[in-house]
Scaffold this motif. Sequence first.
Motif, PDB file in Angstrom:
ATOM      1  N   VAL A  93       0.839  -1.205   0.000  1.00  0.00           N
ATOM      2  CA  VAL A  93       0.000   0.000   0.000  1.00  0.00           C
ATOM      3  C   VAL A  93       0.872   1.254   0.000  1.00  0.00           C
ATOM      4  CG1 VAL A  93      -1.613   1.365   1.389  1.00  0.00           C
ATOM      5  CG2 VAL A  93      -2.023  -1.083   1.038  1.00  0.00           C
ATOM      6  N   LEU A  94       1.884   1.299   0.866  1.00  0.00           N
ATOM      7  CA  LEU A  94       2.747   2.474   0.945  1.00  0.00           C
ATOM      8  C   LEU A  94       3.594   2.651  -0.303  1.00  0.00           C
ATOM      9  CD1 LEU A  94       3.911   2.432   4.678  1.00  0.00           C
ATOM     10  CD2 LEU A  94       2.105   3.780   3.621  1.00  0.00           C
ATOM     11  N   ALA A  95       3.876   1.544  -0.987  1.00  0.00           N
ATOM     12  CA  ALA A  95       4.635   1.623  -2.241  1.00  0.00           C
ATOM     13  C   ALA A  95       3.755   2.038  -3.413  1.00  0.00           C
ATOM     14  CB  ALA A  95       5.289   0.277  -2.531  1.00  0.00           C
ATOM     15  N   GLY A  96       2.443   2.122  -3.179  1.00  0.00           N
ATOM     16  CA  GLY A  96       1.524   2.494  -4.239  1.00  0.00           C
ATOM     17  C   GLY A  96       1.143   1.350  -5.157  1.00  0.00           C
ATOM     18  N   ASP A  97       1.528   0.117  -4.780  1.00  0.00           N
ATOM     19  CA  ASP A  97       1.222  -1.045  -5.615  1.00  0.00           C
ATOM     20  C   ASP A  97      -0.171  -1.608  -5.357  1.00  0.00           C
ATOM     21  OD1 ASP A  97       3.769  -0.930  -6.723  1.00  0.00           O
ATOM     22  OD2 ASP A  97       4.621  -2.201  -5.150  1.00  0.00           O
ATOM     23  N   SER A  98      -0.736  -1.290  -4.204  1.00  0.00           N
ATOM     24  CA  SER A  98      -2.071  -1.763  -3.840  1.00  0.00           C
ATOM     25  C   SER A  98      -2.759  -0.689  -3.003  1.00  0.00           C
ATOM     26  CB  SER A  98      -1.996  -3.068  -3.026  1.00  0.00           C
ATOM     27  OG  SER A  98      -1.371  -4.099  -3.750  1.00  0.00           O
ATOM     28  N   LYS A  99      -4.055  -0.827  -2.847  1.00  0.00           N
ATOM     29  CA  LYS A  99      -4.831   0.026  -1.955  1.00  0.00           C
ATOM     30  C   LYS A  99      -5.636  -0.869  -1.019  1.00  0.00           C
ATOM     31  CE  LYS A  99      -5.400   3.744  -5.378  1.00  0.00           C
ATOM     32  NZ  LYS A  99      -6.381   4.504  -6.189  1.00  0.00           N
ATOM     33  N   LEU A 100      -5.848  -0.403   0.199  1.00  0.00           N
ATOM     34  CA  LEU A 100      -6.621  -1.200   1.152  1.00  0.00           C
ATOM     35  C   LEU A 100      -8.031  -1.459   0.650  1.00  0.00           C
ATOM     36  CD1 LEU A 100      -5.517   0.286   4.595  1.00  0.00           C
ATOM     37  CD2 LEU A 100      -4.783  -1.859   3.533  1.00  0.00           C
ATOM     38  N   ASP A 101      -8.588  -0.494  -0.099  1.00  0.00           N
ATOM     39  CA  ASP A 101      -9.954  -0.676  -0.588  1.00  0.00           C
ATOM     40  C   ASP A 101     -10.001  -1.280  -1.991  1.00  0.00           C
ATOM     41  OD1 ASP A 101      -9.048   1.490  -2.022  1.00  0.00           O
ATOM     42  OD2 ASP A 101     -10.669   2.851  -1.433  1.00  0.00           O
ATOM     43  N   ASP A 102      -8.858  -1.812  -2.466  1.00  0.00           N
ATOM     44  CA  ASP A 102      -8.890  -2.552  -3.722  1.00  0.00           C
ATOM     45  C   ASP A 102      -9.806  -3.764  -3.576  1.00  0.00           C
ATOM     46  OD1 ASP A 102      -7.208  -1.012  -5.259  1.00  0.00           O
ATOM     47  OD2 ASP A 102      -5.439  -2.285  -4.982  1.00  0.00           O
ATOM     48  N   PRO A 103     -10.685  -4.008  -4.564  1.00  0.00           N
ATOM     49  CA  PRO A 103     -11.504  -5.215  -4.483  1.00  0.00           C
ATOM     50  C   PRO A 103     -10.655  -6.461  -4.685  1.00  0.00           C
ATOM     51  CG  PRO A 103     -11.870  -4.081  -6.563  1.00  0.00           C
ATOM     52  CD  PRO A 103     -11.009  -3.178  -5.726  1.00  0.00           C
ATOM     53  N   LEU A 104     -10.960  -7.495  -3.949  1.00  0.00           N
ATOM     54  CA  LEU A 104     -10.282  -8.783  -4.112  1.00  0.00           C
ATOM     55  C   LEU A 104     -10.310  -9.230  -5.562  1.00  0.00           C
ATOM     56  CD1 LEU A 104      -9.099 -11.527  -3.220  1.00  0.00           C
ATOM     57  CD2 LEU A 104     -11.417 -12.191  -2.528  1.00  0.00           C
ATOM     58  N   GLN A 105     -11.429  -8.970  -6.240  1.00  0.00           N
ATOM     59  CA  GLN A 105     -11.603  -9.426  -7.613  1.00  0.00           C
ATOM     60  C   GLN A 105     -10.448  -8.977  -8.524  1.00  0.00           C
ATOM     61  OE1 GLN A 105     -14.250 -11.519  -8.665  1.00  0.00           O
ATOM     62  NE2 GLN A 105     -12.765 -11.716 -10.343  1.00  0.00           N
ATOM     63  N   LYS A 106      -9.882  -7.829  -8.242  1.00  0.00           N
ATOM     64  CA  LYS A 106      -8.787  -7.277  -9.042  1.00  0.00           C
ATOM     65  C   LYS A 106      -7.560  -8.183  -9.032  1.00  0.00           C
ATOM     66  CE  LYS A 106      -5.848  -3.117  -9.186  1.00  0.00           C
ATOM     67  NZ  LYS A 106      -5.604  -1.789  -8.578  1.00  0.00           N
ATOM     68  N   TYR A 107      -7.433  -9.024  -7.996  1.00  0.00           N
ATOM     69  CA  TYR A 107      -6.229  -9.831  -7.808  1.00  0.00           C
ATOM     70  C   TYR A 107      -6.442 -11.304  -8.165  1.00  0.00           C
ATOM     71  CZ  TYR A 107      -4.492  -5.726  -5.382  1.00  0.00           C
ATOM     72  OH  TYR A 107      -4.085  -4.442  -5.086  1.00  0.00           O
ATOM     73  N   LEU A 108      -7.604 -11.625  -8.708  1.00  0.00           N
ATOM     74  CA  LEU A 108      -7.934 -13.019  -8.998  1.00  0.00           C
ATOM     75  C   LEU A 108      -7.696 -13.338 -10.472  1.00  0.00           C
ATOM     76  CD1 LEU A 108     -11.241 -13.314  -6.936  1.00  0.00           C
ATOM     77  CD2 LEU A 108      -8.946 -14.086  -6.273  1.00  0.00           C
ATOM     78  N   PRO A 109      -7.346 -14.588 -10.763  1.00  0.00           N
ATOM     79  CA  PRO A 109      -7.133 -14.977 -12.160  1.00  0.00           C
ATOM     80  C   PRO A 109      -8.455 -15.050 -12.922  1.00  0.00           C
ATOM     81  CG  PRO A 109      -6.939 -16.888 -10.723  1.00  0.00           C
ATOM     82  CD  PRO A 109      -7.071 -15.691  -9.827  1.00  0.00           C
ATOM     83  N   ALA A 110      -8.360 -15.052 -14.227  1.00  0.00           N
ATOM     84  CA  ALA A 110      -9.553 -15.151 -15.075  1.00  0.00           C
ATOM     85  C   ALA A 110     -10.324 -16.421 -14.730  1.00  0.00           C
ATOM     86  CB  ALA A 110      -9.137 -15.172 -16.543  1.00  0.00           C
ATOM     87  N   GLY A 111     -11.634 -16.295 -14.663  1.00  0.00           N
ATOM     88  CA  GLY A 111     -12.480 -17.447 -14.374  1.00  0.00           C
ATOM     89  C   GLY A 111     -12.788 -17.641 -12.905  1.00  0.00           C
ATOM     90  N   VAL A 112     -12.153 -16.853 -12.033  1.00  0.00           N
ATOM     91  CA  VAL A 112     -12.411 -16.935 -10.591  1.00  0.00           C
ATOM     92  C   VAL A 112     -13.132 -15.669 -10.167  1.00  0.00           C
ATOM     93  CG1 VAL A 112     -11.434 -17.161  -8.289  1.00  0.00           C
ATOM     94  CG2 VAL A 112     -10.368 -18.365 -10.214  1.00  0.00           C
ATOM     95  N   THR A 113     -14.345 -15.831  -9.651  1.00  0.00           N
ATOM     96  CA  THR A 113     -15.163 -14.688  -9.262  1.00  0.00           C
ATOM     97  C   THR A 113     -15.381 -14.692  -7.756  1.00  0.00           C
ATOM     98  OG1 THR A 113     -16.322 -14.746 -11.380  1.00  0.00           O
ATOM     99  CG2 THR A 113     -17.360 -13.501  -9.605  1.00  0.00           C
ATOM    100  N   ALA A 114     -15.015 -13.595  -7.106  1.00  0.00           N
ATOM    101  CA  ALA A 114     -15.230 -13.475  -5.667  1.00  0.00           C
ATOM    102  C   ALA A 114     -16.702 -13.184  -5.387  1.00  0.00           C
ATOM    103  CB  ALA A 114     -14.371 -12.346  -5.102  1.00  0.00           C
ATOM    104  N   PRO A 115     -17.250 -13.721  -4.304  1.00  0.00           N
ATOM    105  CA  PRO A 115     -18.655 -13.444  -3.981  1.00  0.00           C
ATOM    106  C   PRO A 115     -18.864 -11.983  -3.598  1.00  0.00           C
ATOM    107  CG  PRO A 115     -17.596 -14.614  -2.161  1.00  0.00           C
ATOM    108  CD  PRO A 115     -16.607 -14.590  -3.291  1.00  0.00           C
ATOM    109  N   THR A 116     -20.030 -11.468  -3.898  1.00  0.00           N
ATOM    110  CA  THR A 116     -20.425 -10.112  -3.501  1.00  0.00           C
ATOM    111  C   THR A 116     -21.744 -10.211  -2.743  1.00  0.00           C
ATOM    112  OG1 THR A 116     -21.610  -9.757  -5.576  1.00  0.00           O
ATOM    113  CG2 THR A 116     -19.293  -9.074  -5.510  1.00  0.00           C
TER     114      THR A 116
END
Length: 448
Positions: A93-116
């Motif tokens: 987060v401090l390096a600017g590579d991620s944000k605490l409020d980034d959705p998990l979905q942003k970090y998942l591979p294609a075909g994997v959907t996080a529940p909402t």
Amino acid sequence: MLKTIITALLCTLVSALVAQTVLPPNVSESIQSRIDNRINPGIVVAIIDEKGPHYFSFGVKSLKSREPVNENSIFEIGSITKTFTGILLAKQVLAGDSKLDDPLQKYLPAGVTAPTRNGASITLLHLSNHTSSLPYMPGNLKPANPANPFADYTEQLLYDFLKSHELTRDIGSKYEYSNYAVGLLGHVLATKSGLSYEQLMINAIAKPLKLDDTRITLTPDMKKNLATGYVGDIESGNWDLASLAGAGAIRSSAVDMARYVSANMGLIKTDLYPAIQLSHQNSRGENAVPRVGLGWHIQPAGNQEIVWHNGGTGGYRTFIGFIKGGNKGVVVLSNSNTSIDDIGFHLLNPESPLKVMEKEIHVDATVLERYVGKYELAPGYILTVSRSENQLKAQLTGQAEFPVFPKSENVFFYRVVEAQLTFTQNSEGVVEGLVLEQAGQKIAAKKL
């Protein structure tokens, strides 16, 4: 005359140093009682202040070899690993590579959907502070070897559960401690970096802090110094966490954990300190219970706050904590599945009581044999009682087997939980059943 004054001054200084490096007598007595009564084979304590760490070792690494534990002995630190995962997140987060409020979905591979739920998404912060609404354990955890329950929990299983799970409450609405959520967080952070979780942790935390004995894969020296884990007097194998490594896979020593706590207290200054500080910030609101940072738990203690985490794997229990903004930290490591949290909390806050430990008595093996059998607690729930020499063990349907210890000829207590078994018999002395007491409830079971 001058020589006398200097000698007196040196004696005073030595006495002061000794006073600062001695455990309180009630703590020493409590620990020694646990060792003497075979509750914990070994316990290592580190107390950290501005002068550095002070180590206290009790008991043995192995009940077979009787080799004493010391500050270099290696223990599985279990869920203390979650604080490492929190610092890894803070660093990104401090390096600017991620944000605490980034959705998990942003970090998942294609075909994997996080529940909402209700239009809201799980974020990285939700995973770290246990408010994701994901459960304590994944429902598809079905280990081939219950003694090493996470070894075969693969990345595919990790994602399969995520895709199929339906959230039962709004995201962020409630704290629920989740090994799955933090394990998932560690996995996606490592995947993003292109490294394994272990290598990411080593590069980002262990190397900068000079934690040479903090690893997942045991080095030759760590293997030599490894304390054997125990459930009662029974050896417990080590755990391998595979895809959930970020939840509890790290092994370490009191020396390294004292250095880690020192760095978290700011006594050791490194470039990692801003990320460490971010991980300590309460992320749930001032009135939330419990208060949680990134991985760390924050507990009020009078007008102070204790930042802490504990850990537990098959045969190990661990604790680290420190006074936020203060000059005292604590490490407690044990090669037993019996909790030592009370020792850590008491050393940080003397108002927090030490546990009164149940003491076992000797019961003849011929008497123990009378209790062996199956007891029906409820339809489909059988408590199986077995004997291995002078050790009685109990196993409930679908759960692990645990030793129980006699405090009278027919009353036995668990050390893994606050519970006891009372065996009942008829007028002729034949054992007919038992009563399980736990959490204020009493459940009678008939012997089958």
